[in-house]
Design a protein around this motif. Structure first.
Motif, PDB file in Angstrom:
ATOM      1  N   PRO A   2       0.834  -1.210   0.000  1.00 44.99           N
ATOM      2  CA  PRO A   2       0.000   0.000   0.000  1.00 44.99           C
ATOM      3  C   PRO A   2       0.867   1.259   0.000  1.00 44.99           C
ATOM      4  O   PRO A   2       1.932   1.279   0.606  1.00 44.99           O
ATOM      5  CB  PRO A   2      -0.787  -0.097   1.311  1.00 44.99           C
ATOM      6  N   LYS A   3       0.396   2.265  -0.687  1.00 45.78           N
ATOM      7  CA  LYS A   3       1.105   3.548  -0.700  1.00 45.78           C
ATOM      8  C   LYS A   3       0.999   4.197   0.675  1.00 45.78           C
ATOM      9  O   LYS A   3      -0.026   4.071   1.341  1.00 45.78           O
ATOM     10  CB  LYS A   3       0.492   4.477  -1.749  1.00 45.78           C
ATOM     11  N   ALA A   4       2.080   4.873   1.062  1.00 47.04           N
ATOM     12  CA  ALA A   4       2.088   5.536   2.357  1.00 47.04           C
ATOM     13  C   ALA A   4       0.955   6.556   2.438  1.00 47.04           C
ATOM     14  O   ALA A   4       0.689   7.283   1.481  1.00 47.04           O
ATOM     15  CB  ALA A   4       3.429   6.224   2.570  1.00 47.04           C
ATOM     16  N   SER A   5       0.278   6.565   3.584  1.00 44.94           N
ATOM     17  CA  SER A   5      -0.771   7.558   3.808  1.00 44.94           C
ATOM     18  C   SER A   5      -0.434   8.266   5.119  1.00 44.94           C
ATOM     19  O   SER A   5      -0.654   7.729   6.197  1.00 44.94           O
ATOM     20  CB  SER A   5      -2.120   6.839   3.886  1.00 44.94           C
ATOM     21  N   SER A   6       0.138   9.453   5.003  1.00 39.97           N
ATOM     22  CA  SER A   6       0.597  10.135   6.215  1.00 39.97           C
ATOM     23  C   SER A   6       0.030  11.537   6.323  1.00 39.97           C
ATOM     24  O   SER A   6      -0.430  12.122   5.331  1.00 39.97           O
ATOM     25  CB  SER A   6       2.123  10.190   6.245  1.00 39.97           C
ATOM     26  N   VAL A   7       0.037  12.046   7.544  1.00 39.00           N
ATOM     27  CA  VAL A   7      -0.346  13.438   7.778  1.00 39.00           C
ATOM     28  C   VAL A   7       0.692  14.045   8.714  1.00 39.00           C
ATOM     29  O   VAL A   7       1.311  13.338   9.497  1.00 39.00           O
ATOM     30  CB  VAL A   7      -1.734  13.574   8.443  1.00 39.00           C
ATOM     31  N   THR A   8       0.885  15.337   8.601  1.00 35.25           N
ATOM     32  CA  THR A   8       1.799  15.995   9.527  1.00 35.25           C
ATOM     33  C   THR A   8       0.993  16.898  10.455  1.00 35.25           C
ATOM     34  O   THR A   8       0.050  17.573  10.034  1.00 35.25           O
ATOM     35  CB  THR A   8       2.859  16.842   8.795  1.00 35.25           C
ATOM     36  N   PHE A   9       1.355  16.817  11.732  1.00 40.80           N
ATOM     37  CA  PHE A   9       0.785  17.709  12.737  1.00 40.80           C
ATOM     38  C   PHE A   9       1.952  18.405  13.392  1.00 40.80           C
ATOM     39  O   PHE A   9       2.810  17.728  13.977  1.00 40.80           O
ATOM     40  CB  PHE A   9       0.000  16.938  13.799  1.00 40.80           C
ATOM     41  N   GLY A  10       2.008  19.706  13.298  1.00 42.35           N
ATOM     42  CA  GLY A  10       3.132  20.418  13.887  1.00 42.35           C
ATOM     43  C   GLY A  10       4.424  19.904  13.292  1.00 42.35           C
ATOM     44  O   GLY A  10       4.594  19.924  12.078  1.00 42.35           O
ATOM     45  N   SER A  11       5.304  19.403  14.146  1.00 41.75           N
ATOM     46  CA  SER A  11       6.594  18.940  13.639  1.00 41.75           C
ATOM     47  C   SER A  11       6.669  17.420  13.628  1.00 41.75           C
ATOM     48  O   SER A  11       7.749  16.855  13.625  1.00 41.75           O
ATOM     49  CB  SER A  11       7.716  19.512  14.501  1.00 41.75           C
ATOM     50  N   ARG A  12       5.512  16.765  13.630  1.00 39.99           N
ATOM     51  CA  ARG A  12       5.536  15.310  13.591  1.00 39.99           C
ATOM     52  C   ARG A  12       4.769  14.773  12.390  1.00 39.99           C
ATOM     53  O   ARG A  12       3.816  15.380  11.917  1.00 39.99           O
ATOM     54  CB  ARG A  12       4.929  14.717  14.872  1.00 39.99           C
ATOM     55  N   THR A  13       5.234  13.604  11.890  1.00 36.51           N
ATOM     56  CA  THR A  13       4.564  12.958  10.765  1.00 36.51           C
ATOM     57  C   THR A  13       3.961  11.636  11.229  1.00 36.51           C
ATOM     58  O   THR A  13       4.658  10.816  11.829  1.00 36.51           O
ATOM     59  CB  THR A  13       5.571  12.703   9.616  1.00 36.51           C
ATOM     60  N   PHE A  14       2.683  11.456  10.957  1.00 37.54           N
ATOM     61  CA  PHE A  14       1.980  10.230  11.333  1.00 37.54           C
ATOM     62  C   PHE A  14       1.756   9.383  10.082  1.00 37.54           C
ATOM     63  O   PHE A  14       1.035   9.807   9.180  1.00 37.54           O
ATOM     64  CB  PHE A  14       0.617  10.552  11.966  1.00 37.54           C
ATOM     65  N   LYS A  64      16.148   5.520  10.757  1.00 38.88           N
ATOM     66  CA  LYS A  64      17.558   5.719  10.465  1.00 38.88           C
ATOM     67  C   LYS A  64      17.744   6.452   9.141  1.00 38.88           C
ATOM     68  O   LYS A  64      18.531   7.395   9.052  1.00 38.88           O
ATOM     69  CB  LYS A  64      18.265   4.360  10.424  1.00 38.88           C
ATOM     70  N   GLU A  65      17.006   6.023   8.128  1.00 41.16           N
ATOM     71  CA  GLU A  65      17.128   6.643   6.809  1.00 41.16           C
ATOM     72  C   GLU A  65      16.634   8.092   6.830  1.00 41.16           C
ATOM     73  O   GLU A  65      17.110   8.931   6.080  1.00 41.16           O
ATOM     74  CB  GLU A  65      16.338   5.843   5.764  1.00 41.16           C
ATOM     75  N   MET A  66      15.641   8.374   7.658  1.00 40.74           N
ATOM     76  CA  MET A  66      15.117   9.731   7.748  1.00 40.74           C
ATOM     77  C   MET A  66      15.921  10.568   8.729  1.00 40.74           C
ATOM     78  O   MET A  66      15.632  11.752   8.911  1.00 40.74           O
ATOM     79  CB  MET A  66      13.659   9.703   8.233  1.00 40.74           C
ATOM     80  N   ALA A  67      16.894   9.923   9.386  1.00 35.68           N
ATOM     81  CA  ALA A  67      17.725  10.599  10.385  1.00 35.68           C
ATOM     82  C   ALA A  67      16.880  11.276  11.451  1.00 35.68           C
ATOM     83  O   ALA A  67      17.067  12.444  11.776  1.00 35.68           O
ATOM     84  CB  ALA A  67      18.672  11.599   9.714  1.00 35.68           C
ATOM     85  N   THR A  68      15.909  10.518  11.966  1.00 39.97           N
ATOM     86  CA  THR A  68      15.056  11.051  13.013  1.00 39.97           C
ATOM     87  C   THR A  68      14.697   9.927  13.980  1.00 39.97           C
ATOM     88  O   THR A  68      15.215   8.816  13.859  1.00 39.97           O
ATOM     89  CB  THR A  68      13.779  11.683  12.404  1.00 39.97           C
ATOM     90  N   GLU A  93       7.242  13.769   3.434  1.00 38.87           N
ATOM     91  CA  GLU A  93       6.231  13.610   2.395  1.00 38.87           C
ATOM     92  C   GLU A  93       6.003  12.122   2.135  1.00 38.87           C
ATOM     93  O   GLU A  93       6.918  11.319   2.271  1.00 38.87           O
ATOM     94  CB  GLU A  93       6.726  14.253   1.085  1.00 38.87           C
ATOM     95  N   ASP A  94       4.775  11.788   1.717  1.00 43.85           N
ATOM     96  CA  ASP A  94       4.464  10.405   1.327  1.00 43.85           C
ATOM     97  C   ASP A  94       5.464   9.879   0.309  1.00 43.85           C
ATOM     98  O   ASP A  94       5.883   8.732   0.370  1.00 43.85           O
ATOM     99  CB  ASP A  94       3.057  10.332   0.707  1.00 43.85           C
ATOM    100  N   GLU A  95       5.810  10.753  -0.625  1.00 46.60           N
ATOM    101  CA  GLU A  95       6.712  10.356  -1.698  1.00 46.60           C
ATOM    102  C   GLU A  95       8.043   9.827  -1.160  1.00 46.60           C
ATOM    103  O   GLU A  95       8.564   8.825  -1.628  1.00 46.60           O
ATOM    104  CB  GLU A  95       6.981  11.580  -2.570  1.00 46.60           C
ATOM    105  N   GLU A  96       8.560  10.541  -0.167  1.00 51.23           N
ATOM    106  CA  GLU A  96       9.838  10.130   0.412  1.00 51.23           C
ATOM    107  C   GLU A  96       9.676   8.802   1.170  1.00 51.23           C
ATOM    108  O   GLU A  96      10.526   7.920   1.083  1.00 51.23           O
ATOM    109  CB  GLU A  96      10.352  11.221   1.357  1.00 51.23           C
ATOM    110  N   ILE A  97       8.566   8.681   1.893  1.00 45.74           N
ATOM    111  CA  ILE A  97       8.317   7.444   2.643  1.00 45.74           C
ATOM    112  C   ILE A  97       8.181   6.267   1.685  1.00 45.74           C
ATOM    113  O   ILE A  97       8.757   5.199   1.894  1.00 45.74           O
ATOM    114  CB  ILE A  97       7.052   7.594   3.529  1.00 45.74           C
ATOM    115  N   ASN A  98       7.447   6.468   0.588  1.00 48.11           N
ATOM    116  CA  ASN A  98       7.295   5.408  -0.416  1.00 48.11           C
ATOM    117  C   ASN A  98       8.630   4.973  -0.990  1.00 48.11           C
ATOM    118  O   ASN A  98       8.870   3.794  -1.196  1.00 48.11           O
ATOM    119  CB  ASN A  98       6.389   5.876  -1.563  1.00 48.11           C
TER     120      ASN A  98
END
Ligand SMILES: [Zn+2]
Length: 136
Positions: free
Chosen positions: A29-41, A65-69, A85-90
């Protein structure tokens, strides 16, 4: 019995062992994320892990590790510090798949990761290949 060609074909397929219909590739499945403030869900994190057939902790470790976070699992979601972004997560999930899911020999996804002493191996259930994989 007077079967038509199509019916005969159907009968023949029914008698094939189910292994013949093994999946050749994964529909992740394609990543489905939302950002709230400085966090990504990442809302469908657990679904993605299920299709990958991998331990969510392992996938989370790789992504963080790859996102360095830093990341954590909350229910069926993964939460990352920072905006992504979803694109980066995908893209990262695709790379995870290539490294930790797809057999490098036969390119099938029917694999598992096993630990032997200090080493990890990707063992392919389709062709039997055993390939070293790095630890994350
Ligand atoms: Zn293989």
């Amino acid at each position: 019995m007077d079967l038509k060609y199509e019916e005969m074909l159907e009968e023949a397929y029914k008698q094939l062992p189910s292994e013949v219909f093994r999946r050749e590739r994964l529909e992740v499945p394609k990543a489905s994320s939302v950002t709230f403030g400085s966090r990504t869900f990442l809302n469908n994190f657990k679904d993605i892990c299920e299709v990958l057939n991998r331990d969510p902790e392992h996938v989370l470790r790789y992504l963080s590790k790859e996102m360095a976070t830093s990341g954590s699992i909350e229910g069926s979601r993964a939460v990352f510090q920072g905006r992504f972004e979803d694109e980066e997560i995908n893209r990262l999930i695709r790379r995870y798949m290539e490294e930790f899911v797809i057999c490098p020999i036969c390119k099938r996804p029917d694999t598992k990761i096993i630990k032997e002493k200090r080493f990890n191996f990707l063992v392919c259930e389709a062709c039997g290949a055993k390939s070293p994989v790095r630890r994350i």
